[in-house]
Design a protein around this motif. Structure first.
Motif, PDB file in Angstrom:
ATOM      1  N   GLU A 276      -5.692   7.303  -7.765  1.00 42.39           N
ATOM      2  CA  GLU A 276      -4.664   6.714  -8.632  1.00 42.39           C
ATOM      3  C   GLU A 276      -4.060   5.469  -7.997  1.00 42.39           C
ATOM      4  O   GLU A 276      -3.776   4.479  -8.685  1.00 42.39           O
ATOM      5  CB  GLU A 276      -3.561   7.746  -8.898  1.00 42.39           C
ATOM      6  N   ALA A 277      -3.889   5.493  -6.679  1.00 42.34           N
ATOM      7  CA  ALA A 277      -3.291   4.355  -5.976  1.00 42.34           C
ATOM      8  C   ALA A 277      -4.293   3.240  -5.726  1.00 42.34           C
ATOM      9  O   ALA A 277      -3.901   2.105  -5.436  1.00 42.34           O
ATOM     10  CB  ALA A 277      -2.705   4.824  -4.652  1.00 42.34           C
TER      11      ALA A 277
ATOM     12  N   THR B 271       0.837  -1.208   0.000  1.00 44.41           N
ATOM     13  CA  THR B 271       0.000   0.000   0.000  1.00 44.41           C
ATOM     14  C   THR B 271       0.871   1.256   0.000  1.00 44.41           C
ATOM     15  O   THR B 271       0.608   2.211  -0.744  1.00 44.41           O
ATOM     16  CB  THR B 271      -0.921   0.014   1.231  1.00 44.41           C
TER      17      THR B 271
ATOM     18  N   ARG C 121       4.100   5.481  -5.677  1.00 45.41           N
ATOM     19  CA  ARG C 121       4.068   5.386  -7.144  1.00 45.41           C
ATOM     20  C   ARG C 121       3.030   6.341  -7.723  1.00 45.41           C
ATOM     21  O   ARG C 121       3.298   7.079  -8.681  1.00 45.41           O
ATOM     22  CB  ARG C 121       3.748   3.946  -7.560  1.00 45.41           C
ATOM     23  N   ALA C 122       1.829   6.343  -7.141  1.00 46.45           N
ATOM     24  CA  ALA C 122       0.758   7.213  -7.644  1.00 46.45           C
ATOM     25  C   ALA C 122       1.122   8.686  -7.465  1.00 46.45           C
ATOM     26  O   ALA C 122       0.905   9.506  -8.364  1.00 46.45           O
ATOM     27  CB  ALA C 122      -0.544   6.897  -6.913  1.00 46.45           C
TER      28      ALA C 122
ATOM     29  N   ASP D  28       2.302   1.700  -3.415  1.00 49.79           N
ATOM     30  CA  ASP D  28       1.282   2.170  -4.358  1.00 49.79           C
ATOM     31  C   ASP D  28       1.051   3.675  -4.202  1.00 49.79           C
ATOM     32  O   ASP D  28       0.868   4.395  -5.196  1.00 49.79           O
ATOM     33  CB  ASP D  28      -0.039   1.424  -4.132  1.00 49.79           C
ATOM     34  N   LEU D  29       1.042   4.151  -2.978  1.00 51.75           N
ATOM     35  CA  LEU D  29       0.850   5.581  -2.737  1.00 51.75           C
ATOM     36  C   LEU D  29       2.029   6.390  -3.285  1.00 51.75           C
ATOM     37  O   LEU D  29       1.835   7.437  -3.921  1.00 51.75           O
ATOM     38  CB  LEU D  29       0.687   5.842  -1.242  1.00 51.75           C
TER      39      LEU D  29
END
Length: 208
Positions: free
Chosen positions: A45-46, A17, A23-24, A20-21
């Motif tokens: 986005e994430a 998680t 990356r977004a 993902d945050l």
């Protein structure tokens, strides 16, 4: 064993998680800038909730700091890969310089690290990130070159800071459309200019 597996699974999900945050956020910060990106866009986005965002990061600025840290580490990794210890110090400095300029041409990276970074985090915090990554690589290269007597011995922190500023300015100018060849030529001349001045024997006295 099952309990340990469950803890590992939870840890993996937590790390996923967080990744993902980051990356977004990186995608949106480089496409739109920090100021133009809102947290609702980031969580969308994430693919996570706002609660997940604030579980991992205190606020948008803290998330930006994580993005900048990861991005600076990626640049340093490219420099380190291009300038292994097997290279002679002068060649390592040149290879590292080229790797930095190439790494900074990734779309959005100059704005993220060189413009938004100091503006969002402050100069002191951004310098600390740089000193853990790109500046650390440059400092190590300069120290190695001094020890090998390939460049003049100078105060290493001041030299690192000034050369890093020159490289950052070149990256911004190239991003704005300046000639990469011209800026590289000047940076290489600066590097070569650090070579020790050969000792000259005194001229023989003239006889009448």
């Amino acid at each position: 064993m099952q309990q340990e597996s469950g803890r590992r699974s939870n840890r993996d999900r937590t790390e996923a998680t967080r990744s993902d945050l980051i990356r977004a956020a990186r995608k949106l910060f480089t496409e739109k800038s920090y100021a133009e990106t809102g947290t609702p866009e980031i969580v969308a986005e994430a693919g996570v909730t706002r609660g997940a965002l604030y579980h991992h990061f205190a606020d948008k600025q803290a998330l930006f700091a994580a993005v900048a840290e990861q991005e600076a580490a990626a640049v340093a990794a490219e420099i380190d890969d291009a300038a292994p210890p097997s290279l002679v110090p002068r060649d390592a400095l040149i290879a590292g310089s080229d790797a930095y300029l190439a790494a900074m041409r990734l779309p959005g990276r100059t704005r993220l690290l060189l413009l938004d970074g100091p503006a969002v985090l402050g100069r002191v915090a951004m310098d600390a990130i740089d000193n853990r990554h790109g500046n650390r690589s440059l400092r190590e290269g300069l120290v190695a070159a001094m020890r090998a007597q390939a460049i003049t011995r100078l105060p290493v922190e001041a030299l690192t800071a000034l050369l890093a500023a020159a490289f950052d300015r070149a990256a911004l100018a190239i991003e704005a459309g300046g000639s990469a060849e011209d800026y590289r030529a000047v940076l290489m001349a600066l590097t070569d200019g650090l070579a020790p001045v050969p000792h000259r024997a005194p001229a023989p006295a003239r006889t009448r």
